[in-house]
Design a protein around this motif. Structure first.
Motif, PDB file in Angstrom:
ATOM      1  N   ARG A  62       0.697  -0.996  -0.550  1.00 10.69           N
ATOM      2  CA  ARG A  62      -0.292   0.040   0.099  1.00 10.69           C
ATOM      3  C   ARG A  62       0.916   1.244  -0.065  1.00 10.69           C
ATOM      4  NH1 ARG A  62      -5.463   0.689   2.912  1.00 10.69           N
ATOM      5  NH2 ARG A  62      -5.934  -0.878   2.684  1.00 10.69           N
ATOM      6  N   PHE A  65       2.668   1.494  -3.257  1.00  9.71           N
ATOM      7  CA  PHE A  65       1.807   1.949  -4.126  1.00  9.71           C
ATOM      8  C   PHE A  65       1.798   3.482  -4.756  1.00  9.71           C
ATOM      9  CE2 PHE A  65      -3.220   3.804  -5.484  1.00  9.71           C
ATOM     10  CZ  PHE A  65      -3.101   2.954  -6.758  1.00  9.71           C
ATOM     11  N   SER A  68       4.088   5.776  -5.171  1.00 10.00           N
ATOM     12  CA  SER A  68       4.774   5.381  -7.380  1.00 10.00           C
ATOM     13  C   SER A  68       3.710   6.459  -7.571  1.00 10.00           C
ATOM     14  CB  SER A  68       4.018   4.495  -7.611  1.00 10.00           C
ATOM     15  OG  SER A  68       5.716   2.910  -6.587  1.00 10.00           O
ATOM     16  N   ILE A 119       0.439   0.769 -12.343  1.00 17.81           N
ATOM     17  CA  ILE A 119       0.767   0.362 -11.251  1.00 17.81           C
ATOM     18  C   ILE A 119       0.125  -0.175 -10.433  1.00 17.81           C
ATOM     19  CG2 ILE A 119       1.124   1.848  -8.885  1.00 17.81           C
ATOM     20  CD1 ILE A 119       1.872   4.154 -10.972  1.00 17.81           C
ATOM     21  N   ALA A 121      -0.432  -3.079  -6.887  1.00 18.53           N
ATOM     22  CA  ALA A 121      -0.042  -3.050  -5.782  1.00 18.53           C
ATOM     23  C   ALA A 121      -0.978  -4.146  -5.547  1.00 18.53           C
ATOM     24  CB  ALA A 121       0.011  -1.676  -5.007  1.00 18.53           C
ATOM     25  N   TYR A 123      -2.892  -4.152  -1.840  1.00 21.88           N
ATOM     26  CA  TYR A 123      -3.283  -2.951  -1.066  1.00 21.88           C
ATOM     27  C   TYR A 123      -4.115  -3.921   0.236  1.00 21.88           C
ATOM     28  CZ  TYR A 123      -4.258   1.281  -1.071  1.00 21.88           C
ATOM     29  OH  TYR A 123      -4.886   2.724  -0.046  1.00 21.88           O
TER      30      TYR A 123
END
Ligand SMILES: Nc1nc2c(ncn2[C@@H]2O[C@H](COP(=O)(O)OP(=O)(O)OP(=O)(O)O)[C@@H](O)[C@H]2O)c(=O)[nH]1
Length: 214
Positions: A62, A65, A68, A119, A121, A123
């Motif tokens: 998280r 993310f 980024s 992107i 991730a 999460y």
């Protein structure tokens, strides 16, 4: 005279030895300093990776993310949330170890299906988030479909012969991932994900547009 010439030669040899020792010490110090620098850089890199990557899937966590996304110039696009269907029962029936392997394979598949500029991730537990810096809703429909199909096509029979198929549900919507807009976009995508789950799972629902299913 011979004696003074000899003295000169000895003195010269002494100076040469001192020079050699100095060069050797300098070389050793230089090598040690460079080695230390490389080591420090590696340790820093390792710490950085540990802070932004999820250890199980090697996707961004998280924190990674958001880091980024914050560094992007263009912060508008599509936010997609993908959640593994009935993951609790996969864990319950086959054990956490296999559950972890399922997570790993699903993560790898999702990552493989998108571009490097998107992107991806992990999460939450069995929830993945992808940000696409794209405005093209037709393209996003195709990608969503592809993500769902490629997960459902994965073969897990090597883990357990009764583990036939794993599916995901997906919610996605267009918006901004600017820090103060993110929460709103996430909630919209999450609501659509919830709808995809409650209307049968293994499908995606896209905001502002018609839904589609597998
Ligand atoms: N093996 C494993 N399980 C995890 C991990 N993180 C979360 N989980 C499990 O994921 C499950 C999520 O279950 P729920 O949120 O009830 O959802 P679900 O069973 O997938 O049901 P639906 O979302 O409605 O399809 C829980 O049982 C968690 O324990 C993990 O890192 N490894």
């Amino acid at each position: 005279s011979d004696v003074s010439w000899q003295k000169q030669a000895i003195e010269q040899t002494r100076l040469n030895i001192i020079l050699f020792i100095n060069i050797a010490i300098f070389a050793v110090v230089l090598v040690l300093t460079l080695w230390q620098l490389v080591k420090t850089k590696r340790v820093n890199q390792h710490h950085y990776e540990q802070s932004v990557l999820d250890p199980l899937t090697q996707l961004f966590n998280r924190h990674g993310f958001h880091q980024s996304v914050d560094s992007l110039d263009n912060k508008s696009g599509f936010l997609l949330i993908a959640d593994i269907d009935n993951f609790k029962s996969i864990n319950d029936r086959f054990g956490h170890n296999i559950g972890d392997k399922v997570l790993h394979r699903v993560a790898k598949t999702l990552k493989q299906q998108v571009r490097d500029s998107d992107i991806v991730a992990r999460y939450g537990g069995e929830e993945f988030v992808i940000f696409f810096p794209s405005q093209d809703s037709n393209q996003l429909k195709m990608i969503s479909q592809r993500l769902i199909c490629s997960v459902s096509a994965l073969d897990f029979s090597d883990l357990n012969e009764n583990l036939k198929q794993v599916t995901i549900s997906v919610g996605l919507d267009k918006g901004s991932v600017e820090a103060n807009h993110f929460e709103l976009l996430y909630e919209k995508a999450d609501t659509l994900l919830y709808k995809a789950k409650s209307s049968g799972k293994n499908q995606f629902i896209m905001g502002h547009l018609e839904s589609a299913s597998v």
